[in-house]
Design an enzyme around this catalytic site. Structure first.
Site, PDB file in Angstrom:
ATOM      1  N   PRO A 167      36.240 -10.176  86.175  1.00  0.00           N
ATOM      2  CA  PRO A 167      36.702  -9.113  85.265  1.00  0.00           C
ATOM      3  C   PRO A 167      36.166  -9.176  83.835  1.00  0.00           C
ATOM      4  O   PRO A 167      36.895  -9.467  82.887  1.00  0.00           O
ATOM      5  CB  PRO A 167      38.220  -9.291  85.302  1.00  0.00           C
ATOM      6  N   CYS A 168      34.899  -8.819  83.670  1.00  0.00           N
ATOM      7  CA  CYS A 168      34.305  -8.792  82.331  1.00  0.00           C
ATOM      8  C   CYS A 168      34.885  -7.666  81.472  1.00  0.00           C
ATOM      9  O   CYS A 168      34.728  -7.687  80.249  1.00  0.00           O
ATOM     10  CB  CYS A 168      32.789  -8.677  82.415  1.00  0.00           C
ATOM     11  N   HIS A 169      35.594  -6.716  82.099  1.00  0.00           N
ATOM     12  CA  HIS A 169      36.230  -5.647  81.306  1.00  0.00           C
ATOM     13  C   HIS A 169      37.341  -6.202  80.414  1.00  0.00           C
ATOM     14  O   HIS A 169      37.751  -5.547  79.467  1.00  0.00           O
ATOM     15  CB  HIS A 169      36.774  -4.534  82.219  1.00  0.00           C
TER      16      HIS A 169
END
Length: 199
Positions: A167-169
């Site tokens: 989850p780079c968001h």
């Protein structure tokens, strides 16, 4: 005898899907399928999911053209790339659960063939950021043991081959603004809002 010129592609989408699935099953049974892919619909638009026998190797947004993604996979992973929904059924199901707010973490094997060195270290840290929370690029650089590498962390997040799953968001700028995202800034904002809504 039927001439090759007389053969026609089926114009029925369901028939074409069945033939493609059959070809994928035959290729996998013969151990000729290195990268399987399929597309799924999501609130962010159509996503392309790709997996090797080791795990999910790529998640691509509509902002990335399917041909470019498949060419990248053929060049960097294996030229034996074929549509095969069955291998990606678990990933498609987990994506659906995530977007419905019923899943916070993905339980998928991940193949990080497309990411090396420090970038790999960074993306492997992404699941430690809890659902519905964020960390800054600077905090992630410190977590990776290189506090001065904020820009490199940003690049690692921007090139993360398996967004959502890793989850780079959840990584934002120090001032709280979202920063860049492979799926576009609107997608990043939508994902953060989705998670906040399901805390």
């Amino acid at each position: 005898m039927t001439e090759i010129a007389d053969l026609q592609m089926p114009d029925d989408a369901d028939t074409l899907r069945r033939l493609t699935d059959r070809l994928g099953r035959a290729a996998e049974a013969a151990d000729l399928l290195d990268v399987a892919y399929r597309t799924v619909d999501s609130p962010l638009g159509r996503l392309l999911l790709a997996a090797t026998p080791r795990g999910i190797v790529r998640v691509a947004f509509e902002t990335e053209t399917e041909d470019e993604v498949l060419d990248e996979l053929a060049a960097r992973v294996s030229p034996r790339v074929l549509a095969d929904a069955r291998r990606l059924d678990p990933a498609a199901r987990e994506m659906e659960e995530y977007f419905a707010g019923r899943r916070r973490d993905f339980d998928l094997a991940i193949d990080l063939t497309l990411v090396m060195g420090f970038r790999r270290e960074v993306v492997q840290l992404l699941p430690t950021i809890p659902y519905g929370r964020t960390a800054s690029y600077a905090e992630l650089a410190a977590m990776a043991g290189n506090p001065g590498a904020t820009r490199a962390v940003g690049t690692a997040c921007a090139r993360n081959p398996v967004p959502l799953v890793l989850p780079c968001h959840r990584v934002v700028r120090s001032d709280g603004t979202t920063g860049a995202y492979r799926g576009g800034p609107e997608a990043k904002t939508a994902l953060l809002q989705l998670e906040l809504a399901h805390l």
